[in-house]
Write an enzyme that holds these catalytic residues in place. Structure first.
Site, PDB file in Angstrom:
ATOM      1  N   CYS A  24       0.838  -1.186   0.000  1.00  0.00           N
ATOM      2  CA  CYS A  24       0.000   0.000   0.000  1.00  0.00           C
ATOM      3  C   CYS A  24       0.874   1.237   0.000  1.00  0.00           C
ATOM      4  O   CYS A  24       2.085   1.150   0.114  1.00  0.00           O
ATOM      5  CB  CYS A  24      -0.886   0.025   1.237  1.00  0.00           C
ATOM      6  N   CYS A  27       3.226   1.870   2.746  1.00  0.00           N
ATOM      7  CA  CYS A  27       4.457   1.069   2.723  1.00  0.00           C
ATOM      8  C   CYS A  27       5.576   1.896   2.107  1.00  0.00           C
ATOM      9  O   CYS A  27       6.709   1.900   2.591  1.00  0.00           O
ATOM     10  CB  CYS A  27       4.282  -0.180   1.871  1.00  0.00           C
ATOM     11  N   ASP A 472       8.153  27.653 -33.271  1.00  0.00           N
ATOM     12  CA  ASP A 472       9.249  28.108 -34.092  1.00  0.00           C
ATOM     13  C   ASP A 472       8.754  27.948 -35.535  1.00  0.00           C
ATOM     14  O   ASP A 472       7.960  27.064 -35.811  1.00  0.00           O
ATOM     15  CB  ASP A 472      10.388  27.129 -33.771  1.00  0.00           C
ATOM     16  N   ASP A 670      12.604  23.021 -32.678  1.00  0.00           N
ATOM     17  CA  ASP A 670      13.408  21.869 -33.063  1.00  0.00           C
ATOM     18  C   ASP A 670      14.666  21.749 -32.206  1.00  0.00           C
ATOM     19  O   ASP A 670      15.459  20.842 -32.379  1.00  0.00           O
ATOM     20  CB  ASP A 670      13.763  21.909 -34.549  1.00  0.00           C
ATOM     21  N   ASP A 674      16.887  27.066 -30.396  1.00  0.00           N
ATOM     22  CA  ASP A 674      15.889  27.570 -29.463  1.00  0.00           C
ATOM     23  C   ASP A 674      15.926  26.884 -28.102  1.00  0.00           C
ATOM     24  O   ASP A 674      14.973  26.971 -27.332  1.00  0.00           O
ATOM     25  CB  ASP A 674      14.483  27.529 -30.068  1.00  0.00           C
TER      26      ASP A 674
HETATM   27  P1  ADP Z   1      14.596  30.748 -37.359  1.00  0.00           P
HETATM   28  O1  ADP Z   1      13.631  31.458 -36.473  1.00  0.00           O
HETATM   29  O2  ADP Z   1      13.970  30.432 -38.659  1.00  0.00           O
HETATM   30  O3  ADP Z   1      15.228  29.567 -36.699  1.00  0.00           O
HETATM   31  P2  ADP Z   1      17.279  31.964 -37.432  1.00  0.00           P
HETATM   32  O4  ADP Z   1      17.498  32.719 -36.201  1.00  0.00           O
HETATM   33  O5  ADP Z   1      17.986  30.666 -37.588  1.00  0.00           O
HETATM   34  O6  ADP Z   1      15.733  31.825 -37.729  1.00  0.00           O
HETATM   35  O7  ADP Z   1      17.684  32.885 -38.654  1.00  0.00           O
HETATM   36  C1  ADP Z   1      17.129  34.182 -38.791  1.00  0.00           C
HETATM   37  C2  ADP Z   1      17.474  34.808 -40.109  1.00  0.00           C
HETATM   38  O8  ADP Z   1      18.890  34.995 -40.209  1.00  0.00           O
HETATM   39  C3  ADP Z   1      17.100  33.986 -41.290  1.00  0.00           C
HETATM   40  O9  ADP Z   1      15.770  34.177 -41.674  1.00  0.00           O
HETATM   41  C4  ADP Z   1      18.060  34.545 -42.341  1.00  0.00           C
HETATM   42  O10 ADP Z   1      17.572  35.735 -42.886  1.00  0.00           O
HETATM   43  C5  ADP Z   1      19.315  34.844 -41.558  1.00  0.00           C
HETATM   44  N1  ADP Z   1      20.263  33.726 -41.634  1.00  0.00           N
HETATM   45  C6  ADP Z   1      20.560  32.861 -40.665  1.00  0.00           C
HETATM   46  N2  ADP Z   1      21.479  31.975 -41.075  1.00  0.00           N
HETATM   47  C7  ADP Z   1      21.750  32.264 -42.367  1.00  0.00           C
HETATM   48  C8  ADP Z   1      22.609  31.716 -43.369  1.00  0.00           C
HETATM   49  N3  ADP Z   1      23.380  30.646 -43.128  1.00  0.00           N
HETATM   50  N4  ADP Z   1      22.610  32.305 -44.569  1.00  0.00           N
HETATM   51  C9  ADP Z   1      21.838  33.356 -44.824  1.00  0.00           C
HETATM   52  N5  ADP Z   1      21.038  33.912 -43.934  1.00  0.00           N
HETATM   53  C10 ADP Z   1      20.965  33.395 -42.721  1.00  0.00           C
HETATM   54 MG    MG Z   2      15.336  27.501 -35.948  1.00  0.00          MG
END
Ligand code: ADP
Ligand code: MG
Length: 782
Positions: A24, A27, A472, A670, A674
């Site tokens: 129970c 216990c 996201d 994902d 984040d």
């Molecule tokens: P999310 O919210 O989609 O995860 P991120 O913070 O990863 O966004 O990216 C924000 C923005 O930064 C993208 O929309 C893009 O405009 C720019 N960015 C990020 N990484 C790259 C990259 N490797 N080449 C070009 N632009 C990028």
């Molecule tokens: Mg992202």
């Protein structure tokens, strides 16, 4: 399952061990209390639902054997880990294989439980007919007293009494031996549990009646009542044993989910070594092995296909019902079933690393965890037994002292005794102790079979309170497989030149946007002349690098402003208004080109948002993307609020703001950039991809990155909490009404007194109904 984590410096060990002999909830408390006092024990948590104890202790101060001895005094034992402890040379490959460990420990536990169940069944088979007969005789007698026209029982009283005396002796000493043990433990160690209560109640009825039967003259001299309670003893023990049997049978079924997961595991693997095929036991597979999978067979471990293609049924692990087609380069999950083709794959995760193993570990831990809602029930159970003992004695005394002022002494004594037994029997906190853990076990298991992995009971409880979900964008609402759709040159360079430069820049970025560009570059068969040197990724803005001695940048408006360059607003807005992400290519003096990148929506995104709304949950989209792009997508799927152009580092801040505004927030992401936001949210929900579920900051993981499971997770939380609340309500009500009723509080006013036999029946029924109610969760549609 026995899991051991050892830290050499402090000698601290954390073990989870099955505990035998717990009947129970109190216990569990007794075991906890007994061990807490031992020097060297840092923390202890005993779960009556899973019948396991999680102990953190300092192994330089105290040994597991000593702890086992300690609880032995109270009638409990640990199921000690049998594996490797004494053999340090054991192969390191699968040292902490959760499946193997769990299988061996759980198999032992299951074996023991089945054994116990069988014993209980024998007892029930013997006691039930007797109980039924005696019960009928008692009812007959009651009827005969109430209605004078009713014929009397056609048995002489003396004979009947001697007969039930023999029967009840068998019942008390054989069927009810656990209750007697409880009394003995109480006398020896002062440890009381529900068995003690039932034991004291029934045994005192038995002793009292035996005395009357065997020494009628002395009883007469003492002025004792003639009433005997052998029938009460028989019926109470009979009912409670039946209840225990039903409860044990249902409880075995609550753990079915884990067992199903354990049984998924493949037993053997077909390995290719030195050009030859061998069949080997699963635990001999090592990382890097090339394994062959034939049609219709189980994929042994996690890995990556290197040759061939197939369609794979992953439903057993991810809950995804559609078969998934896979080819070279794709990841496969161990324990899923290969439907068609033959393929070879390289093992990337074996033993405890595999997805299935991680799932099992997580489910096991979650099932054993305590929900905050249980705290009150735990507190009550902890003091229940002693309080009830005192209450029962106090009631008996009250009946004798106060009752005999109004009633003849013999009658007051009879009533007092009935109340004494009734209270002891009805007041068991069993149902109270089962209410939460059984629902958690079933709920967590149900989640696992639907691809929803719950970290612990608390996560489920919190999820039920959430009213805002932050999602996201990339990879959650959209597929996260963007494609380049537009290439706009601003300085007359041709498309190939632009893509070549971009390709060189993005080569080392891991962002999905970079992948889109590289995909396009490959599609156009453009050979990237050189890799960019001095590559640097700028969080939430883009990338930079040097190509042929010149510095280039690719990214968003924010990146341009940091370069003090004028953004080509018109072009960017046009692309964004179509839901495309504009990426600008620039050198340090001017903007060269813009590409538009589109990501497709997940098929289930719109339906998911609709379902969430139906559940009364607000949906907020959080992204680093251009706000026009984000708004376009949000409006397509019906999202309530958009927070765009947020730097990854500010995502957690956004969550904080929502929380400050009084929202209870779940964040679904994902886990790529984040993680801090997942951790900040009240509930972090990770979209599991590939074969990884071990996202530390997540409270809940949705397998297969499937957002459609989000509303299901909420439903699971809601249903589980509902079940717990129903269980707690009934368990409390039962005690709140039962105890005063049994004490005879209503007797002076209404003439109502709970006969102990009904107390026994009610007590059995309450535990059984709580466990059955929890089991109902298995059939809930998510
Ligand atoms: P999310 O919210 O989609 O995860 P991120 O913070 O990863 O966004 O990216 C924000 C923005 O930064 C993208 O929309 C893009 O405009 C720019 N960015 C990020 N990484 C790259 C990259 N490797 N080449 C070009 N632009 C990028
Ligand atoms: Mg992202």
């Amino acid at each position: 399952m026995a899991t051991t984590t050892e830290n050499k410096q402090t000698q601290q060990q954390i073990v989870t061990l099955p505990v035998q002999g717990m009947h129970c909830a109190s216990c569990a408390m007794t075991v906890e209390k007994a061990l807490k006092r031992v020097d060297g024990v840092e923390s202890i948590e005993v779960n009556y639902g899973t019948e396991k104890a999680k102990i953190a202790f300092d192994s330089s101060k105290v040994k597991l054997e000593a702890l086992n001895e300690k609880i032995g005094q109270f009638g409990y034992t640990f199921l000690m880990p049998t594996e490797q402890v004494s053999s340090p040379s054991v192969s390191t490959v699968n040292k902490h294989d959760h499946i193997a460990e769990a299988q061996s420990a759980d198999a032992q536990v299951k074996q023991r439980k089945l054994q116990e169940l069988k014993e209980l069944q024998h007892k029930v088979e013997f006691a039930l007919p007797i109980t039924a007969l005696v019960f009928i005789a008692m009812m007959w007698d009651i009827a005969a007293q109430a209605f004078p026209s009713f014929p009397k029982l056609p048995i002489p009283m003396e004979l009947f009494n001697s007969f039930v005396f023999i029967l009840s002796s068998i019942i008390v000493f054989w069927i009810g031996n656990v209750f007697l043990d409880g009394v003995v433990r109480f006398v020896r160690h002062g440890a009381a549990n529900m068995d003690t209560l039932v034991g004291i109640g029934t045994f005192s009825a038995y002793l009292f009646s035996s005395f009357l039967l065997l020494f009628p003259q002395i009883a007469g001299l003492l002025g004792l009542p003639r009433a005997m309670y052998f029938d009460v003893t028989i019926v109470v023990i009979g009912f409670i044993t039946l209840g225990k049997f039903l409860e044990a049978r249902s409880k075995i079924r609550t753990g079915a989910a884990i067992e199903a997961l354990l049984n998924l595991q493949a037993k053997t693997a077909l390995v290719e070594r030195g050009g030859q095929e061998f069949e080997i036991p699963i635990n001999e597979v090592v990382m890097g092995d090339v394994l062959i999978v034939k049609p219709g067979s189980k994929i042994p471990v996690d890995g990556e296909i290197i040759e061939g293609k197939s369609s794979i049924d992953e439903s057993m692990v991810t809950g995804e019902s559609m078969p998934v087609s896979k080819r070279s380069g794709d990841l496969v999950i161990g324990s899923t079933i290969n439907k068609q083709g033959t393929f070879k794959f390289r093992a990337t995760k074996v033993g405890s690393e595999t997805l299935l193993s991680q799932i099992i570990k997580m489910v096991n831990e979650a099932q054993g965890s305590r929900a905050p809602i249980q705290a009150l029930a735990d507190k009550i159970s902890a003091v229940f037994v002693p309080v009830v003992l005192v209450l029962a004695v106090a009631t008996l005394i009250t009946w004798l002292v106060v009752g005999s002022l109004f009633l003849p002494f013999t009658q007051a004594l009879s009533l007092g005794l009935l109340c004494f037994i009734g209270i002891l029997v009805i007041a068991c906190p069993c149902a109270l102790g089962l209410a939460t853990p059984t629902a958690i076990i079933v709920g967590v298991g149900k989640g696992a079979s639907s691809g929803i992995l719950v970290k612990n009971a608390e996560s489920l409880e919190k999820l039920n309170k959430v009213n805002t979900v932050v999602v996201d964008k990339t990879g959650t609402i959209t597929k996260g497989q963007p494609e380049v759709t537009d290439v706009i040159s601003l300085t007359g360079q041709d498309e190939s030149a632009i893509l070549t430069l971009l390709g060189a820049l993005e080569k080392r970025s891991e962002h999905p946007l970079a992948e889109a560009i590289l995909h396009k570059v490959a599609e156009k068969n453009l050979s990237t002349v050189t890799d960019a040197t001095n590559f640097e990724s700028i969080e939430g803005q883009g990338v930079k690098g040097t190509i042929d001695g010149k510095e280039y940048f690719a990214g968003n408006g924010r990146l341009l402003s940091s370069l003090k360059l004028q953004a080509p607003e018109a072009h960017m807005n046009t692309l964004a208004a179509q839901g495309k992400t504009p990426i600008v290519l620039a050198d340090s003096t001017q903007v060269l080109a813009i590409v538009g990148i589109a990501d497709t929506l997940k098929d289930s995104a719109k339906e998911t948002v609709r379902m969430l709304h139906k559940q009364g949950i607000k949906v907020v989209m959080l992204t680093g993307d251009h706000s026009a792009t984000a708004n376009y997508i949000a409006q397509l799927v019906g999202i309530d609020q958009v927070v765009a152009e947020v730097l990854p580092t500010d995502k957690a801040e956004t969550i904080k703001k929502l929380q400050a505004a009084g929202r209870i927030v779940a964040m679904a992401g994902d886990g790529v950039n984040d993680a801090p936001a997942l951790a900040q949210a009240d509930v972090g929900i990770a979209m599991g991809t590939g074969t990884d579920v071990a996202i530390e900051s997540a409270d809940i993981t949705l397998l297969h990155g499937d957002i459609a499971r989000l509303p299901k997770a909420f439903r699971l939380a809601k249903k589980t909490m509902q079940t717990i609340k129903q269980n707690l309500f009934w368990a409390f009500i039962y005690n709140i009404i039962g105890i005063p009723l049994a004490a005879g509080v209503f007797y002076p006013f209404f003439g109502i007194l709970l006969n102990p036999i009904f107390a026994g029946a009610a007590m059995a029924l309450s535990s059984v109904s709580v466990v059955s109610n929890s089991l109902r969760l298995r059939t809930v549609k998510l």
